[in-house]
Design a protein around this motif. Sequence first.
Motif, PDB file in Angstrom:
ATOM      1  N   ASP A  50     -77.767  97.073  62.596  1.00  0.00           N
ATOM      2  CA  ASP A  50     -78.352  96.929  63.614  1.00  0.00           C
ATOM      3  C   ASP A  50     -79.761  98.014  63.611  1.00  0.00           C
ATOM      4  N   ALA A  51     -79.437  99.153  62.923  1.00  0.00           N
ATOM      5  CA  ALA A  51     -80.716  99.982  62.683  1.00  0.00           C
ATOM      6  C   ALA A  51     -81.571  99.342  61.649  1.00  0.00           C
ATOM      7  N   ASN A  52     -81.317  98.573  60.642  1.00  0.00           N
ATOM      8  CA  ASN A  52     -82.312  98.211  59.659  1.00  0.00           C
ATOM      9  C   ASN A  52     -82.739  96.515  59.705  1.00  0.00           C
ATOM     10  N   VAL A  53     -81.929  95.914  60.171  1.00  0.00           N
ATOM     11  CA  VAL A  53     -82.107  94.540  60.443  1.00  0.00           C
ATOM     12  C   VAL A  53     -81.804  94.035  61.919  1.00  0.00           C
ATOM     13  N   PRO A  54     -82.676  94.630  62.919  1.00  0.00           N
ATOM     14  CA  PRO A  54     -81.967  94.635  64.244  1.00  0.00           C
ATOM     15  C   PRO A  54     -81.821  93.175  64.890  1.00  0.00           C
ATOM     16  N   THR A  55     -82.524  92.249  64.316  1.00  0.00           N
ATOM     17  CA  THR A  55     -82.532  91.032  64.957  1.00  0.00           C
ATOM     18  C   THR A  55     -81.662  90.058  63.890  1.00  0.00           C
ATOM     19  N   HIS A  56     -80.767  90.356  63.215  1.00  0.00           N
ATOM     20  CA  HIS A  56     -79.977  89.623  62.399  1.00  0.00           C
ATOM     21  C   HIS A  56     -78.724  88.567  62.907  1.00  0.00           C
ATOM     22  N   GLY A  57     -78.582  87.749  62.332  1.00  0.00           N
ATOM     23  CA  GLY A  57     -77.287  86.914  62.638  1.00  0.00           C
ATOM     24  C   GLY A  57     -76.567  87.075  61.562  1.00  0.00           C
TER      25      GLY A  57
ATOM     26  N   ASP B 287     -87.308  92.793  54.419  1.00  0.00           N
ATOM     27  CA  ASP B 287     -88.018  92.292  55.787  1.00  0.00           C
ATOM     28  C   ASP B 287     -87.800  90.977  55.895  1.00  0.00           C
ATOM     29  N   GLU B 288     -87.335  90.229  54.797  1.00  0.00           N
ATOM     30  CA  GLU B 288     -87.157  88.452  55.209  1.00  0.00           C
ATOM     31  C   GLU B 288     -85.809  88.116  55.596  1.00  0.00           C
ATOM     32  N   VAL B 289     -84.849  89.180  55.678  1.00  0.00           N
ATOM     33  CA  VAL B 289     -83.426  89.067  55.860  1.00  0.00           C
ATOM     34  C   VAL B 289     -83.633  88.652  57.571  1.00  0.00           C
ATOM     35  N   ARG B 290     -82.898  87.671  57.657  1.00  0.00           N
ATOM     36  CA  ARG B 290     -82.643  87.071  59.187  1.00  0.00           C
ATOM     37  C   ARG B 290     -81.024  86.836  59.511  1.00  0.00           C
ATOM     38  N   VAL B 291     -80.450  86.330  58.470  1.00  0.00           N
ATOM     39  CA  VAL B 291     -79.208  86.072  58.743  1.00  0.00           C
ATOM     40  C   VAL B 291     -78.183  86.705  57.529  1.00  0.00           C
ATOM     41  N   VAL B 292     -77.111  87.238  57.832  1.00  0.00           N
ATOM     42  CA  VAL B 292     -76.405  87.863  56.778  1.00  0.00           C
ATOM     43  C   VAL B 292     -74.956  87.511  56.594  1.00  0.00           C
TER      44      VAL B 292
END
Length: 310
Positions: A119-126, A99-104
């Motif tokens: 998209d399903a598990n980290v929907p707002t990721h960069g 839940d701390e992941v924002r950028v991959v």
Amino acid sequence: MSETYSYLGPSGTFTEAALAQVPEAEGKDWRSVNNVGEALDDVVSGRSVAAMIAIENSIEGGVTATLDALANIPGLRIIGEYLVRVQFVLVARPGTTLDEVRVVNAHPVAYAQTRKWLDANVPTHGHIPSTSNVAAALALFENDLADAAIAPPQIVQHHALEVLAENIADNANAVTRFVLVSKSAAVPAPTGADKTSIIAELPEDRAGALLELLEQFSTRGVNLSLLQSRPIGDALGRYRFVIDADGHITDERVADALLGVRRFSPHILFLGSYPRADKAPVQYTARYDDGVFLEARQWLAALIAGEPEA
């Protein structure tokens, strides 16, 4: 001097996993390189006896860098092929939670193959593109621009990373095909489960030219498992074709097909005959048995010699 094998590194890549399948490479020196060109240059220069390179992916198709390199570097032969199942994990620095992941960090191909899961598990990721799957993970130690990375499962055997999620590839059946390339001109003996690879150019850009090329195989009962076009580069509309044919060059039907291509194509490059990775016996109808071709050749020889027909 110990024999050396080159592979796309560093440790933990899918290419290294493919090289691990080669019995002859066990216990030998393995040289990590940065790209396909460097791997093949090792072979040409003699730094390595062979190089493991990716040539085809079941999702993305042919690896263009490999196909173009094989077409333009003379004297190379494929001596074996190996399959590696494409699996990905989401890794992070120790202590990081999902839940701390924002950028991959991710190689563009790996990102494309895991996009639905992300998209399903980290929907707002960069997404930050990386040059390789391993480089994506190692970048986590170099800076804090990303919180996690898409990487091969074996990465954790080499680096202190924490797995946040496993089996995140959108297609669980994805496979990458690798080939072992050397300078050896010797063709491995036929096994009955073989593949022959060539690169052929069309004589001219006209209607029916590609069909005529393909007919060299179809009229002899030879199935094609890969047909990939690549631009020659000298003019628009000029293409060469990378072809994988089921069978061995010593099989009469394959040999006859190659003779047909040789007469038809202004330039044909033989890349090798080698055992199939899946060891599946080549299937063909009885009218294309070796004996049928041999009998026809003997019949013609008898006619030329003036022998009476039986």
